[in-house]
Design a protein around this motif. Sequence first.
Motif, PDB file in Angstrom:
ATOM      1  N   ASP A  42      37.241  49.843  51.227  1.00  0.00           N
ATOM      2  CA  ASP A  42      37.191  48.332  51.027  1.00  0.00           C
ATOM      3  C   ASP A  42      36.488  47.702  50.737  1.00  0.00           C
ATOM      4  O   ASP A  42      35.841  47.360  49.992  1.00  0.00           O
ATOM      5  N   PHE A  43      35.556  47.901  51.795  1.00  0.00           N
ATOM      6  CA  PHE A  43      34.221  47.190  51.528  1.00  0.00           C
ATOM      7  C   PHE A  43      33.086  48.045  50.578  1.00  0.00           C
ATOM      8  O   PHE A  43      32.141  47.042  50.718  1.00  0.00           O
ATOM      9  N   LEU A  44      33.029  49.229  50.886  1.00  0.00           N
ATOM     10  CA  LEU A  44      32.611  50.057  49.945  1.00  0.00           C
ATOM     11  C   LEU A  44      32.055  49.056  48.580  1.00  0.00           C
ATOM     12  O   LEU A  44      31.342  49.001  48.050  1.00  0.00           O
ATOM     13  N   ILE A  46      32.978  45.717  47.269  1.00  0.00           N
ATOM     14  CA  ILE A  46      32.071  44.947  47.584  1.00  0.00           C
ATOM     15  C   ILE A  46      30.836  44.792  47.934  1.00  0.00           C
ATOM     16  O   ILE A  46      30.125  43.829  47.643  1.00  0.00           O
ATOM     17  N   SER A  47      30.149  45.893  48.670  1.00  0.00           N
ATOM     18  CA  SER A  47      28.846  46.053  49.460  1.00  0.00           C
ATOM     19  C   SER A  47      28.560  47.468  49.136  1.00  0.00           C
ATOM     20  O   SER A  47      28.781  48.517  50.275  1.00  0.00           O
ATOM     21  N   PRO A  48      28.784  48.126  48.516  1.00  0.00           N
ATOM     22  CA  PRO A  48      28.390  49.759  47.749  1.00  0.00           C
ATOM     23  C   PRO A  48      26.884  50.052  48.572  1.00  0.00           C
ATOM     24  O   PRO A  48      27.107  51.398  49.272  1.00  0.00           O
ATOM     25  N   ASN A  49      25.748  49.501  48.416  1.00  0.00           N
ATOM     26  CA  ASN A  49      24.872  49.889  49.920  1.00  0.00           C
ATOM     27  C   ASN A  49      25.377  49.891  51.493  1.00  0.00           C
ATOM     28  O   ASN A  49      23.700  50.239  52.025  1.00  0.00           O
ATOM     29  N   ASN A  50      26.176  49.549  51.722  1.00  0.00           N
ATOM     30  CA  ASN A  50      27.187  50.063  53.030  1.00  0.00           C
ATOM     31  C   ASN A  50      26.021  48.550  53.734  1.00  0.00           C
ATOM     32  O   ASN A  50      26.253  49.688  55.051  1.00  0.00           O
ATOM     33  N   LYS A  51      26.094  47.272  53.443  1.00  0.00           N
ATOM     34  CA  LYS A  51      25.509  46.401  54.466  1.00  0.00           C
ATOM     35  C   LYS A  51      25.704  45.094  54.476  1.00  0.00           C
ATOM     36  O   LYS A  51      26.500  45.270  53.394  1.00  0.00           O
ATOM     37  N   ILE A  52      25.960  44.707  55.558  1.00  0.00           N
ATOM     38  CA  ILE A  52      26.965  42.893  55.724  1.00  0.00           C
ATOM     39  C   ILE A  52      25.532  42.618  55.831  1.00  0.00           C
ATOM     40  O   ILE A  52      23.712  42.666  55.499  1.00  0.00           O
ATOM     41  N   PRO A  53      25.149  40.745  55.036  1.00  0.00           N
ATOM     42  CA  PRO A  53      26.555  40.147  54.774  1.00  0.00           C
ATOM     43  C   PRO A  53      26.625  40.901  52.920  1.00  0.00           C
ATOM     44  O   PRO A  53      25.698  41.236  52.422  1.00  0.00           O
ATOM     45  N   ALA A  54      28.309  40.904  52.659  1.00  0.00           N
ATOM     46  CA  ALA A  54      28.808  40.325  51.238  1.00  0.00           C
ATOM     47  C   ALA A  54      29.598  39.274  51.363  1.00  0.00           C
ATOM     48  O   ALA A  54      30.238  38.655  51.990  1.00  0.00           O
ATOM     49  N   ILE A  55      30.039  38.635  50.078  1.00  0.00           N
ATOM     50  CA  ILE A  55      31.306  37.843  50.015  1.00  0.00           C
ATOM     51  C   ILE A  55      31.758  37.956  48.619  1.00  0.00           C
ATOM     52  O   ILE A  55      31.500  39.117  47.652  1.00  0.00           O
ATOM     53  N   VAL A  56      32.907  37.320  49.018  1.00  0.00           N
ATOM     54  CA  VAL A  56      33.931  37.529  47.142  1.00  0.00           C
ATOM     55  C   VAL A  56      33.858  35.591  47.255  1.00  0.00           C
ATOM     56  O   VAL A  56      34.904  35.012  48.025  1.00  0.00           O
ATOM     57  N   ASP A  57      33.690  35.530  46.222  1.00  0.00           N
ATOM     58  CA  ASP A  57      33.855  34.100  45.262  1.00  0.00           C
ATOM     59  C   ASP A  57      35.217  34.236  44.874  1.00  0.00           C
ATOM     60  O   ASP A  57      35.305  34.934  43.192  1.00  0.00           O
ATOM     61  N   SER A  58      36.344  34.020  45.053  1.00  0.00           N
ATOM     62  CA  SER A  58      37.476  33.633  44.217  1.00  0.00           C
ATOM     63  C   SER A  58      37.825  33.673  42.683  1.00  0.00           C
ATOM     64  O   SER A  58      38.334  33.831  41.860  1.00  0.00           O
TER      65      SER A  58
END
Length: 230
Positions: A42-44, A46-58
């Motif tokens: 689920d995190f990959l 939104i962040s395919p490079n497996n790094k934080i941070p990431a955001i989702v703007d609804s």
Amino acid sequence: MIDLYSTATPNGHKVHVMLEECGLDYRQHHIDIGAGDQFKPDFLKISPNNKIPAIVDSDGPDGKPMSLFESGAILVYLASMVGKFLGTTDREKFETLQWVMFQMGGVGPMLGQAHHFRMYAPEKIEYAIDRYTNEAKRLYSVIDRRLAESQYLAGNSYTIADIATFPWLRSWEKQGITLSDYPNLQRWFEEIAERPAVKKGTTLFVDARNTVIDDKAREVLYGATQYAKR
């Protein structure tokens, strides 16, 4: 609403501070990178490079949800959203972006290596410690010279260039730096550290962070798990 996926690291703090500076509503989702949360499917997504941070703007630019990874891109996105911290003229925007790129391409990677080899490497490698400590000192000098001629990195206004850079300099002692050797940078650092949004943003997820890197976390962060094909 912004969903924030992050933890207490310099790259995470950039976006935490920016969200606070912008006054945006956001929901917090802690990603425990020592436990391997960054590799979950689920995190990959939104962040395919497996790094934080990431955001989702609804409510993305076209009214549909939009996810973003890479802290620099997130800063530009949020600045564009609120119309602040990027500059108003083309000249101001490019002045800001060049210092953001300086942070993304130099300050973050090089200070990260200095921190790693000085603090976390399983063996002390003198060549690596010297190389990255000296590069850290060079980068601090670049910033100090810049701040001798302007109040902030991109000029006389506080921008995402300052927001991007400040969190990486908070660990100056662990990077082999004496802050008083860079008086212009120290003036800037102490001023920014007093901003309410910076104080709040740099405490986000700190309580959830595991400060002890055991063998399991070390393997996840620096070993085979980090490099497994996905």
